[in-house]
Structures are given as structure tokens and as C-alpha cells.
Design a protein around this motif. Structure first.
Motif, PDB file in Angstrom:
ATOM      1  N   UNK A   1       9.775 -41.475  -6.162  1.00  0.00           N
ATOM      2  CA  UNK A   1      10.106 -41.239  -7.567  1.00  0.00           C
ATOM      3  C   UNK A   1       8.924 -40.600  -8.287  1.00  0.00           C
ATOM      4  N   UNK A   2       7.727 -41.070  -7.979  1.00  0.00           N
ATOM      5  CA  UNK A   2       6.538 -40.507  -8.613  1.00  0.00           C
ATOM      6  C   UNK A   2       6.314 -39.066  -8.200  1.00  0.00           C
ATOM      7  N   UNK A   3       6.670 -38.737  -6.971  1.00  0.00           N
ATOM      8  CA  UNK A   3       6.514 -37.356  -6.497  1.00  0.00           C
ATOM      9  C   UNK A   3       7.406 -36.395  -7.260  1.00  0.00           C
ATOM     10  N   UNK A   4       8.610 -36.822  -7.577  1.00  0.00           N
ATOM     11  CA  UNK A   4       9.564 -35.954  -8.248  1.00  0.00           C
ATOM     12  C   UNK A   4       9.363 -35.861  -9.742  1.00  0.00           C
TER      13      UNK A   4
ATOM     14  N   UNK B   1     -12.444 -35.909  -5.258  1.00  0.00           N
ATOM     15  CA  UNK B   1     -12.184 -35.437  -6.615  1.00  0.00           C
ATOM     16  C   UNK B   1     -13.241 -34.507  -7.159  1.00  0.00           C
ATOM     17  N   UNK B   2     -13.944 -33.805  -6.265  1.00  0.00           N
ATOM     18  CA  UNK B   2     -14.991 -32.896  -6.712  1.00  0.00           C
ATOM     19  C   UNK B   2     -14.790 -31.523  -6.101  1.00  0.00           C
ATOM     20  N   UNK B   3     -15.355 -30.513  -6.751  1.00  0.00           N
ATOM     21  CA  UNK B   3     -15.318 -29.161  -6.222  1.00  0.00           C
ATOM     22  C   UNK B   3     -16.574 -28.423  -6.669  1.00  0.00           C
ATOM     23  N   UNK B   4     -16.865 -27.354  -5.978  1.00  0.00           N
ATOM     24  CA  UNK B   4     -17.983 -26.504  -6.344  1.00  0.00           C
ATOM     25  C   UNK B   4     -17.389 -25.247  -6.959  1.00  0.00           C
ATOM     26  N   UNK B   5     -17.858 -24.889  -8.152  1.00  0.00           N
ATOM     27  CA  UNK B   5     -17.282 -23.749  -8.868  1.00  0.00           C
ATOM     28  C   UNK B   5     -18.389 -22.845  -9.397  1.00  0.00           C
ATOM     29  N   UNK B   6     -18.092 -21.550  -9.426  1.00  0.00           N
ATOM     30  CA  UNK B   6     -19.003 -20.574 -10.013  1.00  0.00           C
ATOM     31  C   UNK B   6     -18.498 -20.268 -11.413  1.00  0.00           C
TER      32      UNK B   6
ATOM     33  N   UNK C   1      -5.731 -35.329 -13.966  1.00  0.00           N
ATOM     34  CA  UNK C   1      -5.310 -34.257 -13.069  1.00  0.00           C
ATOM     35  C   UNK C   1      -5.324 -34.690 -11.606  1.00  0.00           C
ATOM     36  N   UNK C   2      -6.052 -35.751 -11.294  1.00  0.00           N
ATOM     37  CA  UNK C   2      -6.242 -36.170  -9.907  1.00  0.00           C
ATOM     38  C   UNK C   2      -4.896 -36.519  -9.266  1.00  0.00           C
ATOM     39  N   UNK C   3      -4.580 -35.912  -8.144  1.00  0.00           N
ATOM     40  CA  UNK C   3      -3.335 -36.090  -7.379  1.00  0.00           C
ATOM     41  C   UNK C   3      -2.090 -35.598  -8.108  1.00  0.00           C
ATOM     42  N   UNK C   4      -2.240 -34.938  -9.236  1.00  0.00           N
ATOM     43  CA  UNK C   4      -1.098 -34.360  -9.941  1.00  0.00           C
ATOM     44  C   UNK C   4      -1.189 -32.844  -9.974  1.00  0.00           C
ATOM     45  N   UNK C   5      -2.372 -32.318 -10.256  1.00  0.00           N
ATOM     46  CA  UNK C   5      -2.605 -30.875 -10.272  1.00  0.00           C
ATOM     47  C   UNK C   5      -3.480 -30.554  -9.073  1.00  0.00           C
ATOM     48  N   UNK C   6      -2.949 -29.744  -8.156  1.00  0.00           N
ATOM     49  CA  UNK C   6      -3.693 -29.437  -6.943  1.00  0.00           C
ATOM     50  C   UNK C   6      -4.543 -28.199  -7.164  1.00  0.00           C
TER      51      UNK C   6
END
Length: 145
Positions: A12-15, A45-50, A65-70
Motif C-alpha cells: 500500500x505504501x508503494x502505491x 542517504x548521501x551523495x556527492x554532487x558538483x 525524500x528518503x526512499x520516496x524520491x530516487x
């Protein structure tokens, strides 16, 4: 056994976000924020960005945004800068590919920013003859060898 009080499990959470933000308003940067392009995902939950200002920063994906916006390498994101740590930032928003093209058309992103391609060479734009990375030999050169 405890009674289930919720309305469903993980399926349900996925949909939930099926009709998530089909047409949302374009968000521009404010002071204390910067546009960035994700170089690589680091996990946890981290990334390297320029960032567009030329600084490479370690970005933390906020909990909303974690686990909702990829987020993947090459995505254009909006980061909030930290006053006390210049080399770290927080991801506020991920732009969809059409929104990133609009940002580039409005002049918010520099022209040398590569959109919707995986990161190959970072943000620095090389000459357009990037496919000519091989050496061409003439017949006379081969005979001398």
C-alpha cells in the motif's frame, strides 16, 4: 498476537505516489541554496554532487525524500548550503528531466551542464569532438613500424 491498526502493509505504501506531482510549479533557488548535479551515490542517504558554483559537496538526502524520491548520478538537484560547513549540503529537491531543461532554458543552469546523461566527465564541458579519442595511423606510419 497484536491487532493490526493500519490500513495495509508495504504494498500500500508503494502505491502511494502514483499520481505524484504530474505538473508542479518550477522552484528556483533562493539565497542559501544552490543547484547541483549528482556525481555519485554514496549510500546511507548521501551523495556527492558538483554545485554550479564549482564546489564539490557531500550532500545528505533529507528524510522527507528518503526512499520516496530516487536520486541517481546525473540528476539535477537543489541543495541547501550550510553556514557552518561549506563542504556539506542538504538535498532539498530533485528536478525532473523536463524541469531541468526548463532551468537550462531560463539561464539558471550554465550551458555546459549535461542533462539526462550519466556523468562521464563531470560538469566541465570538453570539446565536441569527444568521440575522436582514438589515434589514426596512415599507411606510411604502419610501414615504418
Amino acid at each position: 498476537m497484536p491487532k493490526n491498526k493500519g490500513k495495509g502493509g508495504k504494498n500500500r505504501k508503494r502505491g502511494k505516489n502514483e499520481a505524484d506531482d504530474e505538473k508542479r510549479e518550477l522552484v528556483f533557488k533562493e539565497d542559501g541554496q544552490e543547484y547541483a548535479q549528482v556525481l555519485r551515490m554514496l549510500g546511507n542517504g548521501r551523495c556527492e554532487a558538483m554545485c554550479i558554483d564549482g564546489t564539490k559537496r557531500l550532500c545528505h538526502i533529507r528524510g522527507k525524500m528518503h526512499k520516496k524520491v530516487w536520486i541517481a548520478a546525473g540528476d539535477i538537484i537543489l541543495v541547501g548550503l550550510r553556514d557552518y560547513q561549506d563542504d556539506k549540503a542538504d538535498v532539498i529537491l530533485k528536478y525532473m528531466p523536463d524541469e531541468a531543461r526548463l532551468l537550462k532554458a531560463y539561464g539558471e543552469l550554465p550551458e555546459n551542464t549535461r542533462l539526462n546523461e550519466g556523468i562521464t566527465g563531470g560538469l566541465d564541458d570538453e570539446d565536441e569532438g569527444g568521440a575522436d579519442d582514438y589515434i589514426e595511423f596512415e599507411d606510411e606510419d604502419i610501414d615504418k613500424i
